[in-house]
Design a protein around this motif. Structure first.
Motif, PDB file in Angstrom:
ATOM      1  N   ASN A 170       7.754   0.675   5.187  1.00  0.00           N
ATOM      2  CA  ASN A 170       8.123   0.606   3.780  1.00  0.00           C
ATOM      3  C   ASN A 170       7.218   1.484   2.942  1.00  0.00           C
ATOM      4  OD1 ASN A 170      10.311  -1.405   3.397  1.00  0.00           O
ATOM      5  ND2 ASN A 170       8.882  -2.701   4.508  1.00  0.00           N
ATOM      6  N   THR A 171       7.769   1.973   1.847  1.00  0.00           N
ATOM      7  CA  THR A 171       6.977   2.627   0.818  1.00  0.00           C
ATOM      8  C   THR A 171       6.727   1.591  -0.263  1.00  0.00           C
ATOM      9  OG1 THR A 171       8.109   4.720   1.225  1.00  0.00           O
ATOM     10  CG2 THR A 171       6.915   4.522  -0.844  1.00  0.00           C
ATOM     11  N   VAL A 172       5.503   1.533  -0.750  1.00  0.00           N
ATOM     12  CA  VAL A 172       5.178   0.635  -1.863  1.00  0.00           C
ATOM     13  C   VAL A 172       4.579   1.468  -2.974  1.00  0.00           C
ATOM     14  CG1 VAL A 172       4.897  -1.394  -0.416  1.00  0.00           C
ATOM     15  CG2 VAL A 172       2.920   0.025  -0.913  1.00  0.00           C
ATOM     16  N   TYR A 173       4.648   0.961  -4.183  1.00  0.00           N
ATOM     17  CA  TYR A 173       4.176   1.743  -5.317  1.00  0.00           C
ATOM     18  C   TYR A 173       2.659   1.870  -5.332  1.00  0.00           C
ATOM     19  CZ  TYR A 173       3.048   3.459  -9.873  1.00  0.00           C
ATOM     20  OH  TYR A 173       2.507   4.191 -10.877  1.00  0.00           O
ATOM     21  N   CYS A 174       1.937   0.806  -5.139  1.00  0.00           N
ATOM     22  CA  CYS A 174       0.476   0.906  -5.178  1.00  0.00           C
ATOM     23  C   CYS A 174      -0.135  -0.199  -4.339  1.00  0.00           C
ATOM     24  CB  CYS A 174      -0.043   0.815  -6.614  1.00  0.00           C
ATOM     25  SG  CYS A 174      -1.824   1.079  -6.733  1.00  0.00           S
ATOM     26  N   LEU A 175      -1.073   0.183  -3.493  1.00  0.00           N
ATOM     27  CA  LEU A 175      -1.807  -0.783  -2.678  1.00  0.00           C
ATOM     28  C   LEU A 175      -3.172  -1.099  -3.287  1.00  0.00           C
ATOM     29  CD1 LEU A 175      -0.921   0.546   0.878  1.00  0.00           C
ATOM     30  CD2 LEU A 175      -0.187  -1.621  -0.138  1.00  0.00           C
ATOM     31  N   GLY A 176      -3.518  -0.440  -4.382  1.00  0.00           N
ATOM     32  CA  GLY A 176      -4.786  -0.709  -5.044  1.00  0.00           C
ATOM     33  C   GLY A 176      -5.986  -0.140  -4.309  1.00  0.00           C
ATOM     34  N   ASN A 177      -5.781   0.868  -3.502  1.00  0.00           N
ATOM     35  CA  ASN A 177      -6.854   1.480  -2.731  1.00  0.00           C
ATOM     36  C   ASN A 177      -6.952   2.965  -3.096  1.00  0.00           C
ATOM     37  OD1 ASN A 177      -8.917   1.292  -0.857  1.00  0.00           O
ATOM     38  ND2 ASN A 177      -7.593   1.682   0.897  1.00  0.00           N
ATOM     39  N   CYS A 178      -6.814   3.249  -4.389  1.00  0.00           N
ATOM     40  CA  CYS A 178      -6.686   4.623  -4.882  1.00  0.00           C
ATOM     41  C   CYS A 178      -7.876   5.503  -4.530  1.00  0.00           C
ATOM     42  CB  CYS A 178      -6.489   4.617  -6.393  1.00  0.00           C
ATOM     43  SG  CYS A 178      -5.074   3.620  -6.922  1.00  0.00           S
ATOM     44  N   ALA A 179      -9.063   4.940  -4.498  1.00  0.00           N
ATOM     45  CA  ALA A 179     -10.253   5.737  -4.206  1.00  0.00           C
ATOM     46  C   ALA A 179     -10.257   6.261  -2.772  1.00  0.00           C
ATOM     47  CB  ALA A 179     -11.515   4.911  -4.456  1.00  0.00           C
ATOM     48  N   LEU A 180      -9.441   5.651  -1.920  1.00  0.00           N
ATOM     49  CA  LEU A 180      -9.390   6.056  -0.516  1.00  0.00           C
ATOM     50  C   LEU A 180      -7.992   6.543  -0.132  1.00  0.00           C
ATOM     51  CD1 LEU A 180     -11.538   3.186   1.020  1.00  0.00           C
ATOM     52  CD2 LEU A 180     -12.265   5.521   0.494  1.00  0.00           C
ATOM     53  N   SER A 181      -7.363   7.262  -1.022  1.00  0.00           N
ATOM     54  CA  SER A 181      -6.011   7.770  -0.804  1.00  0.00           C
ATOM     55  C   SER A 181      -5.988   8.835   0.282  1.00  0.00           C
ATOM     56  CB  SER A 181      -5.472   8.370  -2.096  1.00  0.00           C
ATOM     57  OG  SER A 181      -5.425   7.391  -3.098  1.00  0.00           O
ATOM     58  N   PRO A 182      -4.866   8.962   1.002  1.00  0.00           N
ATOM     59  CA  PRO A 182      -3.704   8.081   0.984  1.00  0.00           C
ATOM     60  C   PRO A 182      -3.981   6.790   1.748  1.00  0.00           C
ATOM     61  CG  PRO A 182      -3.322   9.878   2.512  1.00  0.00           C
ATOM     62  CD  PRO A 182      -4.662  10.129   1.866  1.00  0.00           C
ATOM     63  N   ALA A 183      -3.389   5.729   1.244  1.00  0.00           N
ATOM     64  CA  ALA A 183      -3.633   4.398   1.794  1.00  0.00           C
ATOM     65  C   ALA A 183      -2.380   3.843   2.451  1.00  0.00           C
ATOM     66  CB  ALA A 183      -4.088   3.454   0.685  1.00  0.00           C
ATOM     67  N   ILE A 184      -2.617   3.047   3.488  1.00  0.00           N
ATOM     68  CA  ILE A 184      -1.539   2.300   4.123  1.00  0.00           C
ATOM     69  C   ILE A 184      -2.023   0.877   4.351  1.00  0.00           C
ATOM     70  CG2 ILE A 184      -0.638   4.367   5.274  1.00  0.00           C
ATOM     71  CD1 ILE A 184      -1.626   3.144   7.950  1.00  0.00           C
ATOM     72  N   SER A 185      -1.081   0.008   4.601  1.00  0.00           N
ATOM     73  CA  SER A 185      -1.376  -1.369   4.961  1.00  0.00           C
ATOM     74  C   SER A 185      -0.578  -1.692   6.219  1.00  0.00           C
ATOM     75  CB  SER A 185      -0.975  -2.307   3.820  1.00  0.00           C
ATOM     76  OG  SER A 185      -1.026  -3.650   4.225  1.00  0.00           O
ATOM     77  N   ILE A 186      -1.245  -2.307   7.182  1.00  0.00           N
ATOM     78  CA  ILE A 186      -0.562  -2.785   8.377  1.00  0.00           C
ATOM     79  C   ILE A 186      -0.825  -4.278   8.464  1.00  0.00           C
ATOM     80  CG2 ILE A 186      -0.329  -2.658  10.892  1.00  0.00           C
ATOM     81  CD1 ILE A 186      -1.364   0.228  10.726  1.00  0.00           C
ATOM     82  N   ASP A 187       0.237  -5.059   8.345  1.00  0.00           N
ATOM     83  CA  ASP A 187       0.139  -6.519   8.378  1.00  0.00           C
ATOM     84  C   ASP A 187      -0.877  -7.037   7.369  1.00  0.00           C
ATOM     85  OD1 ASP A 187       2.033  -6.509  10.414  1.00  0.00           O
ATOM     86  OD2 ASP A 187       0.508  -6.451  11.980  1.00  0.00           O
ATOM     87  N   GLY A 188      -0.919  -6.406   6.198  1.00  0.00           N
ATOM     88  CA  GLY A 188      -1.796  -6.849   5.128  1.00  0.00           C
ATOM     89  C   GLY A 188      -3.213  -6.311   5.201  1.00  0.00           C
ATOM     90  N   ARG A 189      -3.540  -5.573   6.241  1.00  0.00           N
ATOM     91  CA  ARG A 189      -4.883  -4.990   6.352  1.00  0.00           C
ATOM     92  C   ARG A 189      -4.838  -3.557   5.839  1.00  0.00           C
ATOM     93  NH1 ARG A 189      -8.917  -4.379  11.500  1.00  0.00           N
ATOM     94  NH2 ARG A 189     -10.621  -3.520  10.268  1.00  0.00           N
ATOM     95  N   MET A 190      -5.750  -3.254   4.934  1.00  0.00           N
ATOM     96  CA  MET A 190      -5.761  -1.970   4.251  1.00  0.00           C
ATOM     97  C   MET A 190      -6.518  -0.905   5.046  1.00  0.00           C
ATOM     98  SD  MET A 190      -4.568  -1.019   1.296  1.00  0.00           S
ATOM     99  CE  MET A 190      -4.505  -2.636   0.540  1.00  0.00           C
TER     100      MET A 190
END
Length: 159
Positions: free
Chosen positions: A120-140
């Motif tokens: 999925n694409t999401v609008y923001c994971l709140g990890n902007c300082a470490l872009s690009p960011a992904i989340s796998i099963d809720g782990r950033m």
């Protein structure tokens, strides 16, 4: 989010709806409880939820489809989210998403044929300082490039 049961049970869903119906602002907690119990919110739950909360079916459906944490169909064993917000765009998330779709063989919103990953694409994971960011099963994960993506996916497959 990992599924708790993965199998929709209308009787249990009705119990969850009833348990939450009297709460102030019940819709979001109710949806979270259903999502936690089954890993998704079956389309058949929209009408009973709407009736219990005196809302329209469109209101309930709109909330389910608006928030990226809610699913209306079973997902893969691993939930993969790629951030598409501005900071991640500036740091290569579009290229990362292209790589992800090629690696997994699915488009955003789809689950791999083996049932391992939902992308999925999401609008923001709140990890902007470490872009690009992904989340796998809720782990950033931050500063993800194609190589790191492949490593993370391979680690998931091995577990």
């Amino acid at each position: 989010m990992q599924t708790t049961s993965g199998q929709w049970d209308s009787k249990r869903a009705h119990e969850i709806i009833t348990e939450h119906a009297g709460m102030p602002g019940a819709l979001i907690p109710m949806l979270h409880a259903l999502q936690h119990a089954f890993g998704y919110i079956d389309k058949s739950a929209v009408t009973p939820i709407a009736a219990a909360l005196n809302l329209s079916n469109a209101d309930v459906h709109g909330v389910i489809t608006f928030y990226h944490d809610f699913r209306d169909a079973p997902g893969g064993k691993h939930q993969l989210q790629v951030c598409g917000a501005e900071a991640c765009q500036a740091c290569g998330c579009r290229e990362l998403m292209t790589h992800a779709t090629e690696k997994l063989g699915v488009q955003p919103g789809e689950t791999t044929p083996d049932g391992m990953f939902t992308l999925n694409t999401v609008y923001c994971l709140g990890n902007c300082a470490l872009s690009p960011a992904i989340s796998i099963d809720g782990r950033m994960y931050g500063k993800v490039d194609a190589n790191r993506f492949d490593q993370l996916i391979d680690t998931c497959k091995a577990s």
